[in-house]
Structure formats: structure tokens, C-alpha cells
Design a protein around this motif. Structure first.
Motif, mmCIF file in Angstrom:
data_model
loop_
_atom_site.group_PDB
_atom_site.id
_atom_site.type_symbol
_atom_site.label_atom_id
_atom_site.label_comp_id
_atom_site.label_asym_id
_atom_site.label_seq_id
_atom_site.Cartn_x
_atom_site.Cartn_y
_atom_site.Cartn_z
ATOM 1 N N ARG A 1 -50.050 -59.091 77.963
ATOM 2 C CA ARG A 1 -49.296 -58.615 79.126
ATOM 3 C C ARG A 1 -50.018 -57.494 79.852
ATOM 4 N N GLY A 2 -51.331 -57.419 79.646
ATOM 5 C CA GLY A 2 -52.159 -56.520 80.436
ATOM 6 C C GLY A 2 -52.422 -55.146 79.869
ATOM 7 N N PHE A 3 -51.905 -54.836 78.697
ATOM 8 C CA PHE A 3 -52.162 -53.532 78.102
ATOM 9 C C PHE A 3 -53.512 -53.545 77.386
ATOM 10 N N ARG A 4 -54.241 -52.457 77.514
ATOM 11 C CA ARG A 4 -55.466 -52.269 76.739
ATOM 12 C C ARG A 4 -55.053 -51.563 75.452
ATOM 13 N N VAL A 5 -55.353 -52.174 74.327
ATOM 14 C CA VAL A 5 -54.903 -51.660 73.035
ATOM 15 C C VAL A 5 -56.105 -51.227 72.206
ATOM 16 N N GLU A 6 -56.026 -50.027 71.669
ATOM 17 C CA GLU A 6 -57.040 -49.525 70.746
ATOM 18 C C GLU A 6 -56.334 -49.208 69.431
ATOM 19 N N ALA A 7 -56.653 -49.940 68.383
ATOM 20 C CA ALA A 7 -55.991 -49.763 67.089
ATOM 21 C C ALA A 7 -56.760 -48.792 66.209
ATOM 22 N N LYS A 8 -56.015 -47.972 65.491
ATOM 23 C CA LYS A 8 -56.599 -47.034 64.529
ATOM 24 C C LYS A 8 -55.729 -47.019 63.286
ATOM 25 N N LEU B 1 -35.606 -43.885 63.370
ATOM 26 C CA LEU B 1 -36.310 -44.578 64.461
ATOM 27 C C LEU B 1 -37.607 -45.242 64.004
ATOM 28 N N THR B 2 -38.034 -44.991 62.777
ATOM 29 C CA THR B 2 -39.352 -45.457 62.358
ATOM 30 C C THR B 2 -39.422 -46.961 62.156
ATOM 31 N N SER B 3 -40.637 -47.428 62.300
ATOM 32 C CA SER B 3 -40.984 -48.824 62.073
ATOM 33 C C SER B 3 -42.361 -48.817 61.428
ATOM 34 N N CYS B 4 -43.231 -49.692 61.871
ATOM 35 C CA CYS B 4 -44.545 -49.809 61.229
ATOM 36 C C CYS B 4 -45.711 -49.495 62.160
ATOM 37 N N HIS B 5 -45.457 -49.300 63.443
ATOM 38 C CA HIS B 5 -46.524 -49.037 64.399
ATOM 39 C C HIS B 5 -46.131 -47.864 65.284
ATOM 40 N N LEU B 6 -47.089 -47.032 65.602
ATOM 41 C CA LEU B 6 -46.874 -45.919 66.519
ATOM 42 C C LEU B 6 -47.941 -46.009 67.594
ATOM 43 N N ALA B 7 -47.528 -45.926 68.844
ATOM 44 C CA ALA B 7 -48.486 -45.993 69.949
ATOM 45 C C ALA B 7 -48.223 -44.863 70.923
ATOM 46 N N LYS B 8 -49.288 -44.416 71.549
ATOM 47 C CA LYS B 8 -49.198 -43.480 72.666
ATOM 48 C C LYS B 8 -49.509 -44.286 73.917
ATOM 49 N N VAL B 9 -48.570 -44.279 74.854
ATOM 50 C CA VAL B 9 -48.728 -45.016 76.109
ATOM 51 C C VAL B 9 -48.470 -44.021 77.229
ATOM 52 N N GLY B 10 -49.541 -43.595 77.874
ATOM 53 C CA GLY B 10 -49.390 -42.533 78.863
ATOM 54 C C GLY B 10 -48.864 -41.299 78.155
ATOM 55 N N ALA B 11 -47.826 -40.697 78.696
ATOM 56 C CA ALA B 11 -47.235 -39.500 78.100
ATOM 57 C C ALA B 11 -46.169 -39.839 77.061
ATOM 58 N N TYR B 12 -45.935 -41.104 76.813
ATOM 59 C CA TYR B 12 -44.838 -41.551 75.962
ATOM 60 C C TYR B 12 -45.302 -42.028 74.592
ATOM 61 N N THR B 13 -44.351 -42.023 73.651
ATOM 62 C CA THR B 13 -44.543 -42.593 72.329
ATOM 63 C C THR B 13 -43.776 -43.904 72.265
ATOM 64 N N VAL B 14 -44.396 -44.908 71.669
ATOM 65 C CA VAL B 14 -43.745 -46.196 71.453
ATOM 66 C C VAL B 14 -43.828 -46.490 69.966
ATOM 67 N N GLU B 15 -42.683 -46.649 69.334
ATOM 68 C CA GLU B 15 -42.604 -46.870 67.891
ATOM 69 C C GLU B 15 -42.049 -48.258 67.617
#
Length: 108
Positions: free
Chosen positions: A7-14, A34-48
């Protein structure tokens, strides 16, 4: 990651140690419920967790005054959890760093 990339996102996994992930969650306002298994930083936001790309795109467009969004746990049918054909309804939760939570969207 495939869901977001398609869907057009550039993803860098660590891969990070659990202790570092716990610290990152705490600093981002992601509480235990709120926890799950993945944490992402997208712009100024956190996506869990397994958040649909459409919810992330809407958040980036609307720019709400939140710390981020989460799909707690690993509900079947959420992006990346489609195996087996079973679908569970799930909610995307918006959260602030001071602990406020609201249902941002629901998926069936």
C-alpha cells in the motif's frame, strides 16, 4: 510488512531485544493493554500491532493530537494474520502519551 509495502509504505525492519522494545513502548505511550508484536514509527506517530494501512493513512492525513494507534494482541483476520480464513472483529485504538485511549475504528 507486506501489507504496508503493498500500500505504498516504505518499511525498514529492525530486530531489537525485548528490553529495548519494552522501553520504546513505554516512551511511546504504549501500555501493556495496547501491546502486540510489532512497533513502528510512522512520521511523528507510533503504530503498534497489526494495524490496517488504511487506518495509518487516515491518521497521517488527519494528523490527530495522539501519540499513535494500536491493534492490541494478534486478532485473526487483521493484516498479516489472515491465515486459516478465520476473522475476528477487532478495534484500532488511538492513544495519547498520558494514557487516554479511544476506539479509532472497528473492523469486522
Amino acid at each position: 510488512m507486506k501489507h504496508l509495502q503493498s500500500r505504498g509504505f516504505r518499511v525498514e525492519a529492525k530486530d531489537v531485544p525485548q528490553s529495548q522494545l519494552d522501553t520504546m513502548n513505554r516512551e511511546s505511550g504504549v501500555t501493556d493493554e495496547l501491546t502486540s508484536c510489532h512497533l513502528a514509527k510512522v512520521g511523528a506517530y507510533t503504530v503498534e500491532g497489526h494495524v490496517p494501512a488504511e487506518d495509518i493513512q487516515r491518521m497521517l492525513k488527519e494528523k490527530p493530537a495522539i501519540a499513535g494507534i494500536s491493534v492490541p494482541g494478534m486478532p485473526m483476520g487483521a493484516p498479516g494474520m489472515e491465515q486459516g480464513g478465520t476473522k475476528q472483529p477487532f478495534s484500532v485504538i488511538a492513544f495519547t502519551k498520558d494514557g487516554k485511549k479511544t476506539v479509532d475504528s472497528q473492523h469486522k
